[in-house]
Design a protein around this motif. Sequence first.
Motif, PDB file in Angstrom:
ATOM      1  N   PHE A 208      10.571  26.398   8.670  1.00 44.89           N
ATOM      2  CA  PHE A 208      10.212  27.789   8.930  1.00 44.89           C
ATOM      3  C   PHE A 208      10.348  28.638   7.665  1.00 44.89           C
ATOM      4  CE2 PHE A 208       9.913  28.715  13.626  1.00 44.89           C
ATOM      5  CZ  PHE A 208       9.770  27.394  13.999  1.00 44.89           C
ATOM      6  N   LEU A 209      11.417  28.388   6.884  1.00 40.41           N
ATOM      7  CA  LEU A 209      11.652  29.162   5.673  1.00 40.41           C
ATOM      8  C   LEU A 209      10.535  28.954   4.657  1.00 40.41           C
ATOM      9  CD1 LEU A 209      13.584  30.954   3.980  1.00 40.41           C
ATOM     10  CD2 LEU A 209      14.616  28.845   3.120  1.00 40.41           C
TER      11      LEU A 209
ATOM     12  N   ASN B  34       7.439  30.639   5.770  1.00 40.71           N
ATOM     13  CA  ASN B  34       7.630  32.078   5.584  1.00 40.71           C
ATOM     14  C   ASN B  34       7.303  32.476   4.146  1.00 40.71           C
ATOM     15  OD1 ASN B  34       8.960  34.707   5.230  1.00 40.71           O
ATOM     16  ND2 ASN B  34      10.767  33.547   4.667  1.00 40.71           N
ATOM     17  N   TRP B  35       7.828  31.736   3.181  1.00 43.33           N
ATOM     18  CA  TRP B  35       7.561  32.033   1.773  1.00 43.33           C
ATOM     19  C   TRP B  35       6.069  31.892   1.442  1.00 43.33           C
ATOM     20  CZ3 TRP B  35      11.995  29.076  -1.241  1.00 43.33           C
ATOM     21  CH2 TRP B  35      13.174  29.809  -1.107  1.00 43.33           C
TER      22      TRP B  35
ATOM     23  N   PHE C 231       7.692  33.847  11.017  1.00 44.81           N
ATOM     24  CA  PHE C 231       8.440  32.648  10.632  1.00 44.81           C
ATOM     25  C   PHE C 231       9.831  32.996  10.094  1.00 44.81           C
ATOM     26  CE2 PHE C 231       4.403  30.398  10.940  1.00 44.81           C
ATOM     27  CZ  PHE C 231       4.822  29.195  11.484  1.00 44.81           C
ATOM     28  N   TYR C 232       9.965  34.175   9.481  1.00 43.80           N
ATOM     29  CA  TYR C 232      11.302  34.608   9.059  1.00 43.80           C
ATOM     30  C   TYR C 232      12.180  34.857  10.277  1.00 43.80           C
ATOM     31  CZ  TYR C 232      15.024  37.107   6.666  1.00 43.80           C
ATOM     32  OH  TYR C 232      16.248  37.478   6.178  1.00 43.80           O
TER      33      TYR C 232
ATOM     34  N   ALA D 261      10.221  41.666  10.729  1.00 43.31           N
ATOM     35  CA  ALA D 261      10.946  40.461  11.149  1.00 43.31           C
ATOM     36  C   ALA D 261      12.120  40.749  12.082  1.00 43.31           C
ATOM     37  CB  ALA D 261      11.411  39.671   9.922  1.00 43.31           C
TER      38      ALA D 261
ATOM     39  N   TYR E 118       5.987  42.815   6.639  1.00 44.30           N
ATOM     40  CA  TYR E 118       6.950  41.707   6.596  1.00 44.30           C
ATOM     41  C   TYR E 118       8.304  42.113   7.167  1.00 44.30           C
ATOM     42  CZ  TYR E 118       9.867  38.013   4.549  1.00 44.30           C
ATOM     43  OH  TYR E 118      10.752  36.985   4.353  1.00 44.30           O
TER      44      TYR E 118
ATOM     45  N   THR F 176      13.237  31.571  11.568  1.00 48.00           N
ATOM     46  CA  THR F 176      14.324  31.023  10.753  1.00 48.00           C
ATOM     47  C   THR F 176      15.662  31.607  11.187  1.00 48.00           C
ATOM     48  OG1 THR F 176      12.827  30.804   8.856  1.00 48.00           O
ATOM     49  CG2 THR F 176      15.177  30.735   8.396  1.00 48.00           C
TER      50      THR F 176
ATOM     51  N   ALA G 211       4.318  35.644   8.080  1.00 48.59           N
ATOM     52  CA  ALA G 211       5.547  35.526   7.290  1.00 48.59           C
ATOM     53  C   ALA G 211       6.723  36.140   8.043  1.00 48.59           C
ATOM     54  CB  ALA G 211       5.363  36.212   5.934  1.00 48.59           C
ATOM     55  N   ALA G 212       6.501  37.317   8.622  1.00 47.07           N
ATOM     56  CA  ALA G 212       7.563  37.973   9.388  1.00 47.07           C
ATOM     57  C   ALA G 212       7.957  37.150  10.604  1.00 47.07           C
ATOM     58  CB  ALA G 212       7.104  39.369   9.823  1.00 47.07           C
TER      59      ALA G 212
ATOM     60  N   LEU H 229       4.117  34.779   2.923  1.00 54.34           N
ATOM     61  CA  LEU H 229       4.428  36.051   2.262  1.00 54.34           C
ATOM     62  C   LEU H 229       3.703  36.152   0.925  1.00 54.34           C
ATOM     63  CD1 LEU H 229       6.007  38.691   2.121  1.00 54.34           C
ATOM     64  CD2 LEU H 229       7.892  37.418   1.056  1.00 54.34           C
TER      65      LEU H 229
END
Length: 293
Positions: A74-75, A78-79, A161-162, A101, A98, A165, A158-159, A82
């Motif tokens: 997930f991290l 996310n990156w 998946f953050y 999150a 973003y 995480t 991205a948000a 983003l």
Amino acid sequence: MNSFPKLKLTLSMAIFGSVGFFSQQTGLPALELVFVRCICATLFLSLCWVLTGQAKRERYIGREVIQVLACGVFLVLNWVFLFRSFETMSVTISISIYHLAPVFVLILGSFLFREKMTLLAALSILVCFVGTLFVIGLDQGLSWREVWSTGAGWALLAALFYAGTTLLGKGINVMSAYLMTVLQTLLGVFLLLPFVDFGAFHSLTPYNWAYIAATGLIHTGFVYYLFFDSLRNLSARIISALIFVDPAVAILLDTVFTGFRPTLLQLAGIVLIFAGMAGSLWKPESRQEYLTS
């Protein structure tokens, strides 16, 4: 006694806030830049893990290792999402979306863990939703396909998946933050390796490489060290407040150095998003009215 940890967390958030500006100067696509970040973070934080003596005190639990690796997937996503959003839209708009999150954490947590949601939290989510519509331009009649092409879709992913995480990381209490991040970034190296276009590195200038090195070593390695080292000495209230340094720096750099100027409606949307985020993080000591999921 906690002035120094406050300073370290503020510095880490300020450096985090400049990652969007730096990423735009690297000349690398999102996936390749995240690959470099994973390598640098793995090397730097492994060194910190050993030098701080944490490696000798580490305890391993099979369930936690599996959970950490799942968080790592997930991290990394996310990156990637983003940095992909930074490629297609302004850092100001991207970073504003973003930072939804924590709101996603509230929403998903209420369903997955049946956590109670306060009335204030529900209103904050509504405020953030309206702000997001203003920021991405749905008032102008844009279709969702057009919204995706502007980069807003990548920032939303991205948000999301953050938030994933954060939720997936619940219950990881034994493993140190250093080892947890090292395992996640090392996993990222192997996950991304088959998809990396090494040709993207051939035409880079010394200027690009300087920003790549800074993004990998400073934004990923050094900043994570400052971040983890400060958390243990600060309350959740102070941490929540200092998190706002990150988007403040990102928006400042975007407006000063890249010349981005949001429309009045986008500016109103940004204010609504961060007002809603502040409301969702606020936890008064007095009894609140709860909405059950």
